[in-house]
Enzyme design. Structure first.
Site, mmCIF file in Angstrom:
data_model
loop_
_atom_site.group_PDB
_atom_site.id
_atom_site.type_symbol
_atom_site.label_atom_id
_atom_site.label_comp_id
_atom_site.label_asym_id
_atom_site.label_seq_id
_atom_site.Cartn_x
_atom_site.Cartn_y
_atom_site.Cartn_z
ATOM 1 N N TYR A 31 29.603 34.826 40.257
ATOM 2 C CA TYR A 31 30.029 36.009 39.510
ATOM 3 C C TYR A 31 31.445 36.385 39.963
ATOM 4 C CZ TYR A 31 29.182 40.616 37.222
ATOM 5 O OH TYR A 31 29.222 41.738 36.416
ATOM 6 N N CYS A 32 32.364 36.473 39.007
ATOM 7 C CA CYS A 32 33.738 36.928 39.266
ATOM 8 C C CYS A 32 34.413 36.048 40.329
ATOM 9 C CB CYS A 32 33.732 38.403 39.654
ATOM 10 S SG CYS A 32 35.364 39.169 39.745
ATOM 11 N N VAL A 33 34.900 36.632 41.437
ATOM 12 C CA VAL A 33 35.611 35.837 42.447
ATOM 13 C C VAL A 33 34.699 34.787 43.070
ATOM 14 C CG1 VAL A 33 37.294 37.628 42.974
ATOM 15 C CG2 VAL A 33 35.160 37.544 44.254
#
Length: 579
Positions: free
Chosen positions: A312-314
Site C-alpha cells: 500500500y502506497c510507499v
C-alpha cells in the site's frame, strides 16, 4: 442594528467601495510580484527582449472588468444578469449557509472571493520567464493562500459564526480558543474525538496473534474462520508512514477481516514507529530486513513456495523493488502475485508532493531530525497541506470559530495516529525517488548491493489506483504498467487515496473501472473501460482465486501460534501502540 436587521440591510456605497479597493489592491500585489519575477528572469539575459508582459497586462484588464461587473450587479441588482455558478462553486460546503446567497453583503463577499481566487490563479498562469517547477510551487502556494483567505475563516465575515456568537453570547469563541490551545500544546490539529476509539477495543479488532517481532516490524497472523483456506497465503505491507489498521478499522470497514472471510490465510506487517535506535535504517532495510524477511517467514511457517503480497502506497513502491531484487536473485517464485494499492514507481507525475523535495525542504527535514528520526507530526502537517481546505480550514471554522464538539470518525482517528520515520531513509526516499526518479532507470538503484531493474519483473500484478487520489495520482500509478513485464491488471477505483481502497462491498459506495484491451495511456483506458458499481474488492478476490486456486484445511500452522512460531501476544500487538 440587531443581527437580523444587519443581515437584511443592503450594502452601502462605502462598503462596496471598500471591497473594491481590497480586490484591486490584491490584484496590484499579484501583478507587482509577477513583474518582479519577470524582470528577475530576464535581467542580463539575451532573451530579455523576447519576454512578453502582455499576459499579465491582459490579466489585469480582465480583473478590473470583472470587478466592475460585480460592483454594478450589487449597485443595481434589478438590472443585472443572473449569476451562473459552476457546479463546484454551487456545492462548495464552506458557503452552505443560506446567508451567503440571500444576504446582499455576504453574497458580495462570496462572489468577490471567488472572483479574486480565479484571477490570482490566472495571474500565476500569466507569469512569464518562470521555470515550470517554480510556477507549480507558486500555484500551490497561491491555492493555499486562497483557501486561507476565505471569508469563512474569519468571525466577522462568516454569518454562521456571527449567528453562533449571538446564540451563545460568545461562549463558542471561548470553547474554540480552548480547542486551539489544546492543539497548540500537542503540536497537531485535532480532527475527531480522541477518546472515541482505541486499538484493540473498537478498531483493529480482527482476531489474530503476533508471531514474530523484529527491530523493524511485528508480523500478525489472523485466525481463519473458514474450514478451508487458499493454499497460497496473503501478506500485507501497509505504509510505514501510517499505522497498519487503516486496513482493519471497524469490523464493517476492515479489509483484513473481509480477506479472512474469503478464505485467505492473512498476515500483516505492523511497522515500528521510528526512534533513536533506527537512525541508521535505510530503504534497503525495509526491502531486505522487512519485506523479504516477512515473506520468507510466512513461506517457511506454512511450507509454501510463494505468497500473495499487497503493498500500500510507499510500501507498494518498496514491494516493486522487492520483486526486482528477488528476480535478480533468481527467487521471483517467492511472490506468487503482487497487488499494489495506490502505489507509484515512476514519480515524474507524482502530484503536489513533488513540491516538497526542494533543497530547502530537505534542509528542514534534516533540522527536524536531530535524534535520527522525523517526528510523524511533520508528515501529518504536510499531507494536511495537500488538502488544506478539508483538513485544515474546515476545522479552523468548525472547532475554533464555531466551538463545535469533535465528531467521532474512525478514519480521522487513524489519520491523526502518526508514526515517526527514520530520517536517513526518509531523506533518500524523497531525493532518490520523488526528486531524481531513479527507480525507473534500470540499474540506477541498488538494494543490498544488487542493481535492480523493474522491467525484469514478471510477477502477476493487480494495480489499483484512485480516480481522485491527491497523494498518488491515478496518472502516476498508471505508469507502473509501463515498467513491469509480467501479466498486469489495472483497476481504477472511485474516490481517493484512502476511501478508494477502504471500500467494503456491503457499503455499496463508489464504483470501479476495468479494461481488458491493450491500451497505452490512462486516457485510453478510461475511454474504453467498463464501469462497475460498488467495491472492487470482489474483483480482486476473483483475480486471486484465478491466480492460485488451490485450497487446504485450515488446521495446524494455519492457526496462529500453532505452528513453528509461537504466539507472542494478541493482535494488534505492541508496535501499533508505540508513540
Amino acid at each position: 442594528m440587531t443581527q437580523a436587521q444587519a443581515s437584511t440591510s443592503p450594502p452601502s456605497l462605502e462598503e462596496l467601495q471598500h471591497w473594491t479597493w481590497v480586490l484591486g489592491r490584491a490584484q496590484q500585489m499579484m501583478l507587482e510580484h509577477g513583474f518582479d519575477q519577470w524582470s528577475q528572469a530576464t535581467a542580463g539575459s539575451s532573451a530579455a527582449g523576447l519576454m512578453d508582459p502582455t499576459p499579465m497586462l491582459r490579466a489585469s484588464a480582465d480583473f478590473w472588468a470583472d470587478t466592475m461587473t460585480l460592483w454594478q450587479r450589487f449597485l443595481d441588482p434589478a438590472s443585472a444578469e443572473p449569476v451562473t455558478e459552476t457546479p463546484e462553486r454551487a456545492k462548495d460546503r464552506r458557503f452552505r449557509a443560506p446567508e451567503w446567497r440571500e444576504d446582499p453583503v455576504f453574497d458580495f463577499l462570496r462572489q468577490s472571493y471567488f472572483l479574486i481566487a480565479d484571477h490570482l490563479v490566472k495571474g500565476v498562469d500569466a507569469l512569464d520567464g518562470v521555470e515550470p517547477r517554480q510556477k507549480e510551487q507558486i500555484r500551490f502556494a497561491t491555492r493555499g493562500f486562497i483557501d486561507a483567505m476565505s471569508p469563512t475563516n474569519f468571525p466577522a465575515t462568516n454569518p454562521e459564526v456571527l449567528k453562533k456568537i449571538a446564540e451563545t453570547r460568545g461562549e463558542n469563541l471561548l470553547k474554540g480558543l480552548q480547542n486551539m490551545m489544546a492543539d497548540l500544546s500537542k503540536g497537531q490539529m485535532t480532527h475527531t474525538d480522541t477518546t472515541a476509539f482505541e486499538v484493540g477495543r473498537n478498531i483493529a479488532t480482527t482476531p489474530g496473534k503476533v508471531v514474530r517481532r523484529t527491530p523493524l516490524y511485528e508480523l500478525i497472523h489472523y485466525a481463519p474462520i473458514t474450514k478451508q483456506v487458499f493454499e497460497t497465503p496473503l501478506i500485507i505491507f501497509p505504509p510505514w508512514i501510517n499505522r497498519f489498521y487503516i486496513l482493519d478499522l471497524t469490523a464493517e470497514k476492515s479489509f483484513i477481516a473481509w480477506a479472512v472471510e474469503q478464505g485467505l490465510s492473512v498476515f500483516v506487517v505492523s511497522w515500528k514507529s521510528a526512534d533513536a535506535t533506527m537512525k541508521d535504517v535505510i530503504w534497503d532495510d525495509y526491502v531486505e530486513l522487512g519485506q523479504i524477511d516477512a515473506i520468507d517467514t510466512v513461506r517457511e511457517l506454512l511450507g509454501v513456495e510463494g505468497v500473495h503480497a499487497i503493498g500500500y502506497c510507499v510500501a507498494g513502491t518498496t514491494l516493486a523493488a522487492t520483486l526486482a531484487l528477488l528476480t535478480a536473485r533468481g527467487q521471483a517464485e517467492r511472490v506468487t502475485s503482487a497487488t499494489f494499492f495506490t502505489a507509484q514507481v515512476d514519480f515524474s507525475q507524482a502530484g503536489d508532493l513533488n513540491l516538497f523535495v526542494s533543497d530547502d525542504q530537505m534542509n528542514l527535514i534534516q533540522s527536524l531530525s536531530g535524534e535520527g528520526y522525523l517526528d510523524g507530526r511533520y508528515m501529518a502537517a504536510t499531507f494536511n497541506l495537500l488538502r488544506g481546505r478539508d483538513l485544515i480550514w474546515n476545522y479552523v471554522t468548525n472547532n475554533y470559530l464555531l466551538g463545535q464538539d469533535y465528531v467521532p470518525f474512525d478514519l480521522l482517528h487513524w489519520n491523526a495516529d502518526v508514526t515517526n520515520l527514520p530520517a536517513k531513509w526518509h531523506r533518500s526516499y524523497l531525493t532518490d525517488l520523488y526528486r531524481d526518479n531513479l527507480l525507473v532507470t534500470p540499474g540506477a538503484v541498488t538494494v543490498a548491493g544488487t542493481p535492480i531493474d523493474l522491467t525484469t519483473v514478471k510477477t502477476p500484478s493487480y494495480i489499483q489506483a484512485g480516480r481522485e487520489d491527491h497523494i498518488a495520482p491515478a496518472e502516476s500509478v498508471w505508469k507502473m504498467t509501463h515498467h513491469f513485464a509480467g501479466p498486469l491488471k489495472f483497476v481504477l477505483a472511485g474516490s481517493g487515496h484512502i476511501a478508494g481502497v477502504v471500500n467494503p462491498p456491503a457499503a455499496g459506495k463508489y464504483q470501479y473501472w476495468t479494461n481488458d484491451s491493450e491500451v497505452g495511456s490512462l486516457e485510453e483506458f478510461v475511454a474504453g473501460a467498463t464501469e462497475t458499481k460498488g467495491s472492487w474488492w470482489p474483483d480482486w478476490i476473483e483475480w486471486i482465486a484465478q491466480t492460485a486456486p488451490g485450497k487446504v484445511a485450515a488446521t495446524g500452522a494455519r492457526i496462529p501460534g500453532k505452528g513453528a512460531l509461537a504466539a507472542i501476544e494478541d493482535a494488534p500487538g505492541s508496535y501499533v501502540r508505540t508513540r
